[in-house]
Design a protein around this motif. Structure first.
Motif, PDB file in Angstrom:
ATOM      1  N   GLU A 182       0.930  -1.262   0.171  1.00 47.43           N
ATOM      2  CA  GLU A 182      -0.061   0.116  -0.237  1.00 47.43           C
ATOM      3  C   GLU A 182       0.887   1.394   0.044  1.00 47.43           C
ATOM      4  OE1 GLU A 182      -3.510   2.378   2.830  1.00 47.43           O
ATOM      5  OE2 GLU A 182      -2.883   0.072   3.054  1.00 47.43           O
ATOM      6  N   ARG A 206       0.933   3.934  -2.922  1.00 52.44           N
ATOM      7  CA  ARG A 206       0.909   5.448  -2.766  1.00 52.44           C
ATOM      8  C   ARG A 206       1.741   6.381  -3.226  1.00 52.44           C
ATOM      9  NH1 ARG A 206      -2.877   7.288   0.752  1.00 52.44           N
ATOM     10  NH2 ARG A 206      -2.871   5.274   1.673  1.00 52.44           N
ATOM     11  N   ASP A 238     -10.933  11.619  -0.902  1.00 58.60           N
ATOM     12  CA  ASP A 238     -11.751  10.337  -1.338  1.00 58.60           C
ATOM     13  C   ASP A 238     -11.471   9.898  -2.652  1.00 58.60           C
ATOM     14  OD1 ASP A 238     -13.134  10.541   1.376  1.00 58.60           O
ATOM     15  OD2 ASP A 238     -14.595  11.901   0.129  1.00 58.60           O
ATOM     16  N   GLN A 239     -11.270  10.425  -3.718  1.00 60.47           N
ATOM     17  CA  GLN A 239     -10.752  10.168  -4.834  1.00 60.47           C
ATOM     18  C   GLN A 239      -9.336   9.391  -4.929  1.00 60.47           C
ATOM     19  OE1 GLN A 239     -11.147  13.557  -7.717  1.00 60.47           O
ATOM     20  NE2 GLN A 239     -13.402  13.291  -7.814  1.00 60.47           N
ATOM     21  N   THR A 287      -8.055   7.960  -2.384  1.00 59.51           N
ATOM     22  CA  THR A 287      -8.176   6.749  -1.671  1.00 59.51           C
ATOM     23  C   THR A 287      -8.892   5.786  -2.614  1.00 59.51           C
ATOM     24  OG1 THR A 287      -8.663   7.844   0.430  1.00 59.51           O
ATOM     25  CG2 THR A 287      -9.330   5.607   0.269  1.00 59.51           C
ATOM     26  N   ALA A 288      -9.756   6.016  -3.251  1.00 61.45           N
ATOM     27  CA  ALA A 288     -10.471   4.949  -4.369  1.00 61.45           C
ATOM     28  C   ALA A 288      -9.594   4.601  -5.271  1.00 61.45           C
ATOM     29  CB  ALA A 288     -11.596   5.833  -4.956  1.00 61.45           C
ATOM     30  N   ILE A 289      -8.685   5.365  -5.696  1.00 65.48           N
ATOM     31  CA  ILE A 289      -7.370   5.001  -6.940  1.00 65.48           C
ATOM     32  C   ILE A 289      -6.560   4.190  -6.116  1.00 65.48           C
ATOM     33  CG2 ILE A 289      -5.752   6.052  -8.351  1.00 65.48           C
ATOM     34  CD1 ILE A 289      -7.350   8.544  -8.851  1.00 65.48           C
ATOM     35  N   ASP A 341      -7.112   2.219  -3.597  1.00 65.55           N
ATOM     36  CA  ASP A 341      -7.673   1.001  -3.137  1.00 65.55           C
ATOM     37  C   ASP A 341      -7.774  -0.038  -4.571  1.00 65.55           C
ATOM     38  OD1 ASP A 341      -7.960   1.465  -0.422  1.00 65.55           O
ATOM     39  OD2 ASP A 341      -9.986   2.256  -0.745  1.00 65.55           O
ATOM     40  N   ASP A 342      -8.231   0.705  -5.622  1.00 69.87           N
ATOM     41  CA  ASP A 342      -8.218  -0.069  -6.937  1.00 69.87           C
ATOM     42  C   ASP A 342      -6.993  -0.515  -7.267  1.00 69.87           C
ATOM     43  OD1 ASP A 342     -10.995   0.474  -6.991  1.00 69.87           O
ATOM     44  OD2 ASP A 342     -10.685   2.099  -8.501  1.00 69.87           O
ATOM     45  N   ARG A 398      -6.049  -3.497  -5.001  1.00 74.04           N
ATOM     46  CA  ARG A 398      -6.993  -4.449  -5.442  1.00 74.04           C
ATOM     47  C   ARG A 398      -6.316  -5.425  -6.580  1.00 74.04           C
ATOM     48  NH1 ARG A 398     -11.362  -2.101  -6.336  1.00 74.04           N
ATOM     49  NH2 ARG A 398     -11.792  -1.819  -3.974  1.00 74.04           N
TER      50      ARG A 398
END
Length: 188
Positions: A85, A89, A103-104, A106-108, A110-111, A114
């Motif tokens: 992670e 980052r 938020d955006q 974090t979403a990027i 997380d994707d 994943r």
């Protein structure tokens, strides 16, 4: 050894201690193999087959991706996952791909995590499935684009079939009957 078999209604008998002993002998990671086998049994149909697609959140995803996603929480606190992670980052920040919105961003992140975890998870799942096939608990074939085919590739997806005493893992759940679309009559 005297073990009381778990008897289903007309299904093959499942002797859980023997199943665990078989996994311990045939697998390099028996607990992981048991989790994979149990998850396959959870999504299998009444004939013991699972795949090539699994329903998730109103959509269909390949069985191997679903297995990877289901096993992902097992490694959340792993130091390698935390390091992954941080590396993702920092790589995204250095390349300027992270937006200013938290938020955006974090979403990027997380994707990206994943996708990385799924790529390595597919290797782990394939290794565990190969051990289960060698142990005689699963059969595997590939289904896809044009016709069923025994070889991988060309947009084919894995289908796993419980065999032997692993069929007893299906348990007593009832498969919901599928609604067959019917042509309606016109009312006059």
């Amino acid at each position: 050894m005297l073990h009381a078999p778990i008897i289903g209604d007309g299904r093959p008998q499942l002797d859980m201690p023997c199943l665990l002993e078989m996994l311990a002998r045939s697998s390099s990671r028996p607990r992981y193999a048991f989790m994979v086998l149990n998850l396959i049994a959870q999504v299998s149909r009444s004939d013991g087959s699972a795949g090539p697609l699994v329903a998730k959140d109103g959509g269909l995803i390949p069985l191997r991706d679903w297995l990877c996603d289901a096993l992902t929480p097992m490694g959340q606190r792993d130091p390698r996952r935390v390091a992954l992670e941080e590396r993702i980052r920092s790589d995204l920040a250095m390349s300027g791909a992270l937006p200013a919105n938290v938020d955006q961003a974090t979403a990027i992140i997380d994707d990206a995590i994943r996708e990385q975890v799924r790529a390595s998870g597919k290797t782990n799942v394939s290794r565990a499935v190969s051990e289960l096939v060698r142990a005689g608990l699963l059969k595997r074939h590939y289904q896809g684009y044009c016709v069923d085919h025994h070889n991988r590739g060309a947009q084919r997806q894995a289908v796993y079939i419980l065999s032997g005493c692993a069929r007893g893992l299906i348990g007593g759940r009832q498969e919901q009957p599928r609604a067959v679309p019917r042509q309606t009559e016109l009312a006059f």
